[in-house]
Design an enzyme around this catalytic site. Sequence first.
Site, PDB file in Angstrom:
ATOM      1  N   HIS A  49      31.898 117.994  51.662  1.00 53.90           N
ATOM      2  CA  HIS A  49      30.800 117.071  51.389  1.00 53.90           C
ATOM      3  C   HIS A  49      29.588 117.895  50.972  1.00 53.90           C
ATOM      4  O   HIS A  49      29.667 119.124  50.882  1.00 53.90           O
ATOM      5  CB  HIS A  49      30.498 116.189  52.612  1.00 53.90           C
ATOM      6  N   HIS A  51      26.350 118.165  52.333  1.00 54.75           N
ATOM      7  CA  HIS A  51      25.281 118.627  53.203  1.00 54.75           C
ATOM      8  C   HIS A  51      25.080 120.125  52.962  1.00 54.75           C
ATOM      9  O   HIS A  51      26.034 120.851  52.637  1.00 54.75           O
ATOM     10  CB  HIS A  51      25.617 118.357  54.673  1.00 54.75           C
ATOM     11  N   ASP A  53      24.739 122.822  54.624  1.00 53.46           N
ATOM     12  CA  ASP A  53      25.489 123.885  55.304  1.00 53.46           C
ATOM     13  C   ASP A  53      26.905 124.043  54.763  1.00 53.46           C
ATOM     14  O   ASP A  53      27.643 124.932  55.190  1.00 53.46           O
ATOM     15  CB  ASP A  53      25.529 123.652  56.813  1.00 53.46           C
ATOM     16  N   HIS A  54      27.275 123.187  53.787  1.00 52.46           N
ATOM     17  CA  HIS A  54      28.612 123.287  53.195  1.00 52.46           C
ATOM     18  C   HIS A  54      28.585 123.614  51.703  1.00 52.46           C
ATOM     19  O   HIS A  54      29.642 123.870  51.127  1.00 52.46           O
ATOM     20  CB  HIS A  54      29.380 121.978  53.419  1.00 52.46           C
ATOM     21  N   HIS A 126      32.273 110.534  58.083  1.00 51.60           N
ATOM     22  CA  HIS A 126      31.023 111.229  58.374  1.00 51.60           C
ATOM     23  C   HIS A 126      29.865 110.349  57.897  1.00 51.60           C
ATOM     24  O   HIS A 126      30.071 109.248  57.377  1.00 51.60           O
ATOM     25  CB  HIS A 126      31.036 112.590  57.679  1.00 51.60           C
TER      26      HIS A 126
END
Length: 303
Positions: A49, A51, A53-54, A126
Amino acid sequence: MPLPYRWLTSLMLRYNGKSILFDCGEGTQIALREKGWSPKPIDIICFTHYHADHISGLPGMLLTMGNAERTEPLLLIGPKGLNRVVGALRTIAPELPFEIQCVEIAENEQDFAFDGFRIHAFRVNHSVLCYGYSLSVDRAGRFDKDRALAQNIPMKLWSRLQRGEVIEADGRTFTPDMVLGADRKGLKVTYCTDTRPTESIANNAAGSDLLILEGMYGEPEKFDKAKENKHMTMYEAAKIARAANVQELWLTHYSPSLTHPESFMSEVRKIFPKAIAAKDGRTVELMFEDESANDTQKAEEEN
Protein backbone atom coordinates in the site's frame (compact mmCIF):
# COMPACT_ATOMS: atom_id res chain seq x y z
CA MET A 1 9.01 4.40 12.08
CA PRO A 2 12.71 3.58 11.63
CA LEU A 3 14.61 3.41 14.91
CA PRO A 4 18.36 3.47 15.62
CA TYR A 5 18.33 -0.32 15.94
CA ARG A 6 15.54 -1.20 13.50
CA TRP A 7 14.68 -0.31 9.90
CA LEU A 8 11.24 -0.40 8.31
CA THR A 9 9.71 -3.64 7.07
CA SER A 10 10.56 -4.96 3.63
CA LEU A 11 11.31 -8.35 2.07
CA MET A 12 13.79 -9.37 -0.61
CA LEU A 13 13.27 -12.68 -2.41
CA ARG A 14 15.95 -13.98 -4.75
CA TYR A 15 15.30 -16.88 -7.12
CA ASN A 16 17.11 -18.12 -10.21
CA GLY A 17 18.90 -14.82 -10.83
CA LYS A 18 15.83 -12.68 -10.15
CA SER A 19 15.47 -10.27 -7.21
CA ILE A 20 11.99 -9.26 -6.05
CA LEU A 21 11.53 -6.58 -3.38
CA PHE A 22 8.33 -6.17 -1.37
CA ASP A 23 7.83 -2.65 0.01
CA CYS A 24 10.44 0.09 0.02
CA GLY A 25 10.19 2.40 3.00
CA GLU A 26 12.74 4.86 4.30
CA GLY A 27 16.12 3.19 4.81
CA THR A 28 15.39 0.08 2.76
CA GLN A 29 18.48 0.52 0.60
CA ILE A 30 20.61 0.93 3.73
CA ALA A 31 19.21 -2.35 5.07
CA LEU A 32 20.15 -3.96 1.73
CA ARG A 33 23.68 -2.61 2.01
CA GLU A 34 23.99 -3.99 5.52
CA LYS A 35 23.25 -7.42 4.05
CA GLY A 36 25.91 -6.87 1.40
CA TRP A 37 23.31 -6.76 -1.40
CA SER A 38 23.11 -4.23 -4.22
CA PRO A 39 19.90 -2.47 -5.28
CA LYS A 40 21.01 -2.49 -8.94
CA PRO A 41 19.78 -6.01 -9.89
CA ILE A 42 16.28 -5.68 -8.41
CA ASP A 43 13.87 -6.79 -11.14
CA ILE A 44 10.46 -6.24 -9.48
CA ILE A 45 9.19 -4.13 -6.58
CA CYS A 46 5.75 -4.97 -5.15
CA PHE A 47 3.97 -2.52 -2.84
CA THR A 48 1.38 -3.55 -0.26
CA HIS A 49 0.00 0.00 0.00
CA TYR A 50 1.03 3.64 -0.17
CA HIS A 51 1.62 4.68 3.42
CA ALA A 52 5.03 6.36 3.68
CA ASP A 53 6.70 3.58 5.68
CA HIS A 54 6.14 1.23 2.73
CA ILE A 55 7.05 3.42 -0.25
CA SER A 56 8.92 6.59 0.80
CA GLY A 57 12.30 4.95 0.14
CA LEU A 58 11.52 4.50 -3.55
CA PRO A 59 12.97 7.77 -4.95
CA GLY A 60 16.33 7.19 -3.28
CA MET A 61 16.33 3.56 -4.39
CA LEU A 62 15.68 4.60 -8.00
CA LEU A 63 18.47 7.18 -7.92
CA THR A 64 20.91 4.62 -6.50
CA MET A 65 19.98 2.18 -9.27
CA GLY A 66 20.56 4.91 -11.85
CA ASN A 67 23.91 5.88 -10.38
CA ALA A 68 24.90 2.22 -10.63
CA GLU A 69 24.39 2.51 -14.40
CA ARG A 70 21.34 0.31 -14.50
CA THR A 71 19.68 0.25 -17.92
CA GLU A 72 17.24 -2.70 -17.62
CA PRO A 73 13.53 -1.84 -17.12
CA LEU A 74 12.15 -1.99 -13.58
CA LEU A 75 8.68 -3.44 -12.96
CA LEU A 76 6.56 -1.96 -10.16
CA ILE A 77 3.37 -3.71 -8.98
CA GLY A 78 0.89 -2.22 -6.52
CA PRO A 79 -2.72 -1.25 -5.76
CA LYS A 80 -4.69 1.24 -7.86
CA GLY A 81 -3.02 4.64 -7.82
CA LEU A 82 0.49 3.31 -8.42
CA ASN A 83 1.09 5.47 -11.50
CA ARG A 84 -0.02 8.60 -9.65
CA VAL A 85 2.03 7.89 -6.51
CA VAL A 86 5.18 6.93 -8.39
CA GLY A 87 4.80 9.97 -10.64
CA ALA A 88 4.60 12.24 -7.61
CA LEU A 89 7.61 10.62 -5.92
CA ARG A 90 9.63 10.92 -9.11
CA THR A 91 9.44 14.70 -8.84
CA ILE A 92 12.64 14.30 -6.82
CA ALA A 93 14.02 11.52 -9.06
CA PRO A 94 13.04 12.74 -12.53
CA GLU A 95 15.90 11.54 -14.73
CA LEU A 96 16.72 7.84 -14.76
CA PRO A 97 18.67 5.78 -17.31
CA PHE A 98 16.11 2.97 -17.24
CA GLU A 99 12.39 2.53 -17.92
CA ILE A 100 9.86 2.13 -15.11
CA GLN A 101 6.85 -0.05 -15.87
CA CYS A 102 3.89 0.29 -13.47
CA VAL A 103 1.23 -2.40 -13.22
CA GLU A 104 -1.78 -1.65 -11.01
CA ILE A 105 -3.70 -4.49 -9.37
CA ALA A 106 -7.23 -4.38 -10.75
CA GLU A 107 -8.97 -7.19 -8.83
CA ASN A 108 -9.36 -8.37 -5.24
CA GLU A 109 -7.03 -11.20 -6.22
CA GLN A 110 -4.70 -11.21 -9.20
CA ASP A 111 -1.88 -13.37 -10.58
CA PHE A 112 1.34 -12.24 -12.25
CA ALA A 113 3.33 -14.91 -14.08
CA PHE A 114 7.08 -14.75 -14.64
CA ASP A 115 9.77 -17.11 -15.85
CA GLY A 116 9.87 -19.86 -13.22
CA PHE A 117 7.66 -18.25 -10.57
CA ARG A 118 4.38 -16.43 -10.06
CA ILE A 119 3.18 -13.71 -7.73
CA HIS A 120 -0.37 -13.73 -6.37
CA ALA A 121 -1.77 -10.49 -4.91
CA PHE A 122 -4.76 -10.61 -2.54
CA ARG A 123 -6.66 -7.78 -0.89
CA VAL A 124 -6.60 -7.42 2.90
CA ASN A 125 -8.24 -5.06 5.40
CA HIS A 126 -6.34 -1.87 6.26
CA SER A 127 -7.32 1.80 6.53
CA VAL A 128 -6.31 2.24 2.86
CA LEU A 129 -6.34 -0.13 -0.11
CA CYS A 130 -3.81 -2.82 0.78
CA TYR A 131 -2.66 -6.19 -0.58
CA GLY A 132 -0.70 -9.18 0.60
CA TYR A 133 1.45 -11.26 -1.73
CA SER A 134 2.38 -14.90 -2.20
CA LEU A 135 5.32 -15.85 -4.40
CA SER A 136 5.25 -19.46 -5.61
CA VAL A 137 7.79 -21.56 -7.44
CA ASP A 138 5.88 -24.42 -9.05
CA ARG A 139 7.67 -27.66 -9.78
CA ALA A 140 6.85 -30.16 -12.48
CA GLY A 141 7.03 -33.90 -11.95
CA ARG A 142 10.10 -36.00 -12.63
CA PHE A 143 10.92 -37.09 -16.17
CA ASP A 144 9.88 -40.71 -16.73
CA LYS A 145 12.22 -42.26 -19.27
CA ASP A 146 10.34 -45.55 -19.38
CA ARG A 147 7.07 -43.82 -20.31
CA ALA A 148 8.83 -41.83 -23.01
CA LEU A 149 10.29 -44.99 -24.52
CA ALA A 150 7.03 -46.93 -24.24
CA GLN A 151 5.24 -44.21 -26.25
CA ASN A 152 7.99 -44.06 -28.88
CA ILE A 153 8.66 -40.40 -28.20
CA PRO A 154 11.82 -39.31 -30.06
CA MET A 155 14.71 -38.61 -27.71
CA LYS A 156 15.37 -35.26 -29.39
CA LEU A 157 12.01 -34.02 -27.98
CA TRP A 158 12.57 -35.08 -24.39
CA SER A 159 14.24 -31.90 -23.11
CA ARG A 160 11.62 -29.67 -24.75
CA LEU A 161 8.80 -31.67 -23.18
CA GLN A 162 10.53 -31.41 -19.79
CA ARG A 163 10.47 -27.63 -20.22
CA GLY A 164 6.69 -27.75 -20.69
CA GLU A 165 6.44 -27.38 -24.44
CA VAL A 166 3.65 -28.91 -26.55
CA ILE A 167 5.20 -30.22 -29.75
CA GLU A 168 3.69 -31.15 -33.12
CA ALA A 169 5.98 -33.58 -34.97
CA ASP A 170 5.67 -36.56 -37.31
CA GLY A 171 1.91 -36.18 -37.41
CA ARG A 172 1.63 -36.51 -33.61
CA THR A 173 1.05 -34.12 -30.72
CA PHE A 174 3.41 -34.55 -27.78
CA THR A 175 2.52 -33.01 -24.40
CA PRO A 176 4.59 -32.72 -21.20
CA ASP A 177 2.20 -34.96 -19.22
CA MET A 178 3.22 -37.85 -21.50
CA VAL A 179 6.72 -37.91 -19.98
CA LEU A 180 6.34 -36.25 -16.57
CA GLY A 181 5.06 -37.67 -13.32
CA ALA A 182 2.77 -35.83 -10.90
CA ASP A 183 3.70 -32.27 -9.96
CA ARG A 184 6.11 -32.09 -7.04
CA LYS A 185 5.85 -29.72 -4.10
CA GLY A 186 7.29 -26.35 -4.98
CA LEU A 187 8.12 -23.38 -2.76
CA LYS A 188 5.83 -20.66 -1.44
CA VAL A 189 6.43 -17.49 0.58
CA THR A 190 3.61 -15.20 1.73
CA TYR A 191 4.13 -11.61 2.90
CA CYS A 192 1.41 -9.49 4.46
CA THR A 193 1.46 -6.38 6.66
CA ASP A 194 -0.92 -3.65 7.80
CA THR A 195 -4.23 -5.46 8.09
CA ARG A 196 -6.79 -6.91 10.39
CA PRO A 197 -7.06 -10.72 10.23
CA THR A 198 -8.99 -11.83 7.13
CA GLU A 199 -9.91 -15.15 5.58
CA SER A 200 -8.01 -14.10 2.46
CA ILE A 201 -4.72 -14.20 4.37
CA ALA A 202 -5.17 -17.73 5.67
CA ASN A 203 -6.54 -18.96 2.35
CA ASN A 204 -3.72 -17.50 0.29
CA ALA A 205 -0.98 -18.41 2.77
CA ALA A 206 -2.14 -22.04 2.97
CA GLY A 207 0.81 -24.41 2.87
CA SER A 208 3.46 -21.67 2.67
CA ASP A 209 7.01 -22.63 3.51
CA LEU A 210 7.36 -19.20 5.10
CA LEU A 211 4.67 -16.74 6.21
CA ILE A 212 5.72 -13.20 7.10
CA LEU A 213 3.02 -11.26 8.96
CA GLU A 214 2.84 -8.09 10.93
CA GLY A 215 2.89 -8.46 14.70
CA MET A 216 2.20 -4.82 15.44
CA TYR A 217 1.41 -5.32 19.12
CA GLY A 218 2.41 -7.91 21.68
CA GLU A 219 0.83 -6.25 24.71
CA PRO A 220 -2.64 -7.78 25.32
CA GLU A 221 -4.02 -4.38 26.31
CA LYS A 222 -3.25 -3.06 22.80
CA PHE A 223 -5.92 -5.25 21.15
CA ASP A 224 -8.47 -2.41 20.91
CA LYS A 225 -5.81 -0.15 19.41
CA ALA A 226 -5.00 -2.81 16.81
CA LYS A 227 -8.67 -3.00 15.81
CA GLU A 228 -9.01 0.78 15.68
CA ASN A 229 -5.92 1.26 13.48
CA LYS A 230 -6.58 -1.79 11.29
CA HIS A 231 -3.48 -3.66 12.43
CA MET A 232 -2.84 -7.11 13.89
CA THR A 233 -1.50 -8.46 17.17
CA MET A 234 1.16 -11.14 17.39
CA TYR A 235 -1.45 -13.59 18.69
CA GLU A 236 -3.79 -12.98 15.76
CA ALA A 237 -0.91 -13.55 13.36
CA ALA A 238 -0.10 -16.83 15.11
CA LYS A 239 -3.71 -17.99 14.73
CA ILE A 240 -3.56 -17.28 11.00
CA ALA A 241 -0.32 -19.25 10.68
CA ARG A 242 -1.93 -22.18 12.48
CA ALA A 243 -5.04 -22.06 10.30
CA ALA A 244 -2.92 -21.84 7.13
CA ASN A 245 -0.73 -24.76 8.20
CA VAL A 246 2.50 -22.99 7.24
CA GLN A 247 5.98 -24.28 7.96
CA GLU A 248 7.25 -21.17 9.74
CA LEU A 249 6.00 -17.72 10.78
CA TRP A 250 8.15 -14.60 10.96
CA LEU A 251 6.61 -11.65 12.79
CA THR A 252 7.55 -8.14 11.68
CA HIS A 253 6.23 -4.53 11.41
CA TYR A 254 6.38 -3.90 15.13
CA SER A 255 5.00 -0.79 16.81
CA PRO A 256 7.74 1.68 17.86
CA SER A 257 6.65 1.02 21.44
CA LEU A 258 7.39 -2.70 21.02
CA THR A 259 11.09 -2.53 21.84
CA HIS A 260 11.48 -6.18 22.86
CA PRO A 261 9.14 -8.30 20.69
CA GLU A 262 10.88 -11.52 21.74
CA SER A 263 9.56 -11.07 25.28
CA PHE A 264 6.05 -11.99 24.07
CA MET A 265 7.04 -15.05 22.07
CA SER A 266 6.44 -17.67 24.75
CA GLU A 267 2.71 -16.89 24.61
CA VAL A 268 2.73 -16.60 20.81
CA ARG A 269 4.34 -20.04 20.48
CA LYS A 270 1.58 -21.58 22.55
CA ILE A 271 -0.63 -20.78 19.54
CA PHE A 272 1.92 -21.51 16.80
CA PRO A 273 5.18 -23.16 17.94
CA LYS A 274 7.20 -22.28 14.84
CA ALA A 275 6.86 -18.52 15.27
CA ILE A 276 9.89 -16.22 15.26
CA ALA A 277 10.20 -12.58 16.28
CA ALA A 278 12.15 -11.54 13.19
CA LYS A 279 14.90 -8.96 13.29
CA ASP A 280 16.52 -6.89 10.54
CA GLY A 281 18.61 -8.94 8.16
CA ARG A 282 17.06 -12.30 8.94
CA THR A 283 17.66 -14.65 6.00
CA VAL A 284 16.76 -18.21 5.09
CA GLU A 285 17.48 -20.37 2.05
CA LEU A 286 14.44 -22.45 1.15
CA MET A 287 15.08 -25.82 -0.49
CA PHE A 288 12.81 -28.06 -2.50
CA GLU A 289 11.48 -30.81 -0.27
CA ASP A 290 13.25 -33.81 -1.76
CA GLU A 291 16.51 -31.90 -2.26
CA SER A 292 16.74 -30.96 1.41
CA ALA A 293 15.91 -34.54 2.38
CA ASN A 294 18.63 -35.85 0.05
CA ASP A 295 21.14 -33.37 1.47
CA THR A 296 20.32 -34.53 5.00
CA GLN A 297 20.70 -38.18 4.01
CA LYS A 298 24.00 -37.47 2.27
CA ALA A 299 25.33 -35.61 5.32
CA GLU A 300 24.34 -38.50 7.59
CA GLU A 301 26.08 -40.96 5.27
CA GLU A 302 29.25 -38.87 5.24
CA ASN A 303 29.25 -38.73 9.03
